[in-house]
Scaffold this active site. Sequence first.
Site, PDB file in Angstrom:
ATOM      1  N   MET A 114      -8.587  22.706 -42.974  1.00  0.00           N
ATOM      2  CA  MET A 114      -7.851  23.698 -42.200  1.00  0.00           C
ATOM      3  C   MET A 114      -6.408  23.815 -42.675  1.00  0.00           C
ATOM      4  O   MET A 114      -5.869  24.905 -42.786  1.00  0.00           O
ATOM      5  CB  MET A 114      -7.900  23.338 -40.707  1.00  0.00           C
ATOM      6  N   GLU A 144      -9.183   0.891 -30.401  1.00  0.00           N
ATOM      7  CA  GLU A 144      -9.016   1.373 -29.033  1.00  0.00           C
ATOM      8  C   GLU A 144      -9.029   2.893 -28.934  1.00  0.00           C
ATOM      9  O   GLU A 144      -9.437   3.453 -27.919  1.00  0.00           O
ATOM     10  CB  GLU A 144      -7.727   0.841 -28.413  1.00  0.00           C
ATOM     11  N   LYS A 183      -1.171  -9.591 -16.503  1.00  0.00           N
ATOM     12  CA  LYS A 183      -2.105 -10.718 -16.582  1.00  0.00           C
ATOM     13  C   LYS A 183      -2.151 -11.521 -15.284  1.00  0.00           C
ATOM     14  O   LYS A 183      -3.226 -11.833 -14.775  1.00  0.00           O
ATOM     15  CB  LYS A 183      -1.708 -11.629 -17.746  1.00  0.00           C
ATOM     16  N   PHE A 198       5.692 -10.923 -26.072  1.00  0.00           N
ATOM     17  CA  PHE A 198       4.697 -10.669 -27.106  1.00  0.00           C
ATOM     18  C   PHE A 198       3.693  -9.618 -26.620  1.00  0.00           C
ATOM     19  O   PHE A 198       3.157  -9.728 -25.521  1.00  0.00           O
ATOM     20  CB  PHE A 198       3.966 -11.970 -27.462  1.00  0.00           C
ATOM     21  N   GLN A 199       3.457  -8.612 -27.427  1.00  0.00           N
ATOM     22  CA  GLN A 199       2.552  -7.500 -27.122  1.00  0.00           C
ATOM     23  C   GLN A 199       2.913  -6.792 -25.826  1.00  0.00           C
ATOM     24  O   GLN A 199       2.048  -6.334 -25.096  1.00  0.00           O
ATOM     25  CB  GLN A 199       1.085  -7.971 -27.095  1.00  0.00           C
TER      26      GLN A 199
END
Lengths: 166, 579
Positions: B471, B47, B159, B109-110
């Site tokens: 760097m 993502e 949802k 969940f999630q």
Amino acid sequence: MDEQRSHIISALVMHRPGVLQRVSGLFTRRGFNIDSITVGPSEQDGLARMTIISRGDDKILEQIIKQLNKIIEVIKVRDLDPEGTVVRELCLIKTHATSESARSEILQYANIFRGRIVDVGPENLTLEITGTPDKIDALIDLLRAYGIKEIARTGPTAISRGSKTI
Amino acid sequence: MKGSQAIIKSLTDEGVDVVFGYPGGVLLPLYDVIYDSDLKHILVRHEQCAAHAADGYARASGKVGVCIGTSGPGATNLVTGIATAYMDSAPVVALAGQVGTSLIGNDAFQEVDTIGITMPISKHSYQAMDPSEIPQMIRSSFYIARTGRPGPVVVDLPKDVQEGELDYPENITIDLPGYKPTKKGHPLQVKKAAELILKSKKPVILAGGGVIHSESSEELQHISELIGAPVTTSLMGKGCFPEDHPLSLGMLGMHGRVASNMLVDECDCLIAVGCRFSDRTTGDVNKFAPNAEIIHIDVDPAEIGKNVDVTVPIVGDAKIILSHLLRILSQAKGRVSNANWTKHVKTFRASCIPRLSFDETPLKPQQVIKEISEAVTDDTIVTTDVGQNQMWMAHYFTSRNPRKFISSGGLGTMGFGFPAAMGAKVAMPDDDVVAVCGDGGFLMVCQDLATVKEYDIPVVVCVLDNRYLGMVAQWQKLFYDERISQTKLKAMPDFVKLAESFGVNAHRVERPGEMKETLREALDSGEPALIDVMIDPNEILPMVPPGCGLTEIVGEYQVERENPGEITYRPSAKETGGD
């Protein structure tokens, strides 16, 4: 270096969940100080008014106002001039009070400070007082001698004097 | 219609034709509609790459980029990309799935508090609690993302809200009483600025990303030429002024050009446009432009006076303000002459042009970048990752047009370059797109080689491979007594084999002269490709140490001494009126 002063910031915001979090989160993230923040519905439907007491120099105050204005849900922000502003705070003080003399003294103090006894128990009294934060501090100091069990303060809320509105 | 259908309709109505995303449980209703829709969905492999690709898409095209991630880990993976877009003011709309409204707050969940997490790193965020809110929410998101100071907007979509029914309204009005960006600069302030400019003898223009967002490059160039003021840019402003123009100084700041740093120190009037005076640009603010009155033009009032005190602030859109300023200055033409200053600028600039040609191995990054410059055209979009690769590109690569140099500035996000290139190529399919990355940053996002292969997105990734986090190692060498703590990359993949395992063409470049040809061939192949460039791990770029003033540069540049003459400026076809 500019002088650090206490500022009374009044903000008109959308009355929606999460707005207080956005405002207070902004203060935390940018390292601005919040002494207190109060919020409640305003005269207009769907809008709430916040009173934020913050300390900082003029540069910080300018940033606070500009950053607050960037929040989409913030509609107006003003730094209120302390001279032309009515500031009030509500405080509930629960004191220990068993003896008759203590009870009558506390009652007298409440009258002098234009407070009220709002709850009485066998061992305690609860006072309600409204006023400037200084006045509330003064009463609390007086009552310490009796044993303060609990204090609940709202933090100051403020409005401009006269016909001026934000 | 269903909420999910309303989401797609709202996106299409906003002119969105492509989205970068990754599905998940709570996004099933949305993805079920995407299955039948005309919307092009690019399935990334992480993502974070969706968010960076949407960002690259936005920066390359000026349109709003869209990314999608599912609830919980999908949304948290988007976060780095959202923060990157926020710091660099890129217009992105991030759609996040959320658990059903009845489950919100139950640690389902999630589930994650996406609004809470993204609040400090987005311009605004919405959570739809009812399907009927969707059309206006998405419309407002796009409006907020692209207007004023652009930025990312997050829309959280539970949802059941995607599944619910609504009547799609015929007219959607945007009702944002607290959001009214100022466009036109205050006329009095513009007049004051003009007076200050006319009075100055040594003006310098500092241009930032705001010039690119407001598309005011042309106005900026006119003003610069009219008053003979050289132009330096921030990293975000790179490309907004042709860098081969005799009045271009290149980038300012910690890793900036000597000419920029010295002349800003010397100038008596600094005209800052669309920049926010980041610490990387100014160095120690107390030593910044010590002799100058500062004019600051910015669309975001909160940027004015935030880092640097200014003499004349002007809030508004840079294009409108610069046009206004140009009108006033043009009328006073006889009074605008800084011939001595301009002459001094040109001579000084020519005396410190960095050397680019090196014939040794291991390859010097300067040489690699010179060859990249020779292999590309003015229309080529280059993206960079973060670190030495980025600063070498910012320093040595000549950008001539806006929106052609894309880099993560404010957040300094390693892993940005490659997915941003992917997004830029999708936005501008006719332009060549090259991503210049370091080996460390590329490895963070290399899984998306699968995406460029699958969707045939022909970007060329050049990995400047020095087996160091260059760097950080540079700072350790300069400021931490050469104690190279955890910055040597001992076990690394063979990038050629890695790319080939994804089915992506790959090449290795080790000697001077190879890069130009290899890159040109890779670009001409029309297929995605990776070039693993083995560079000298010991090469560092002189810099201004953190907390120092701009003139306190450590290390010495190799200056092009053989031919210290003027750089030849090639006006573009547009400027000469040709085709």
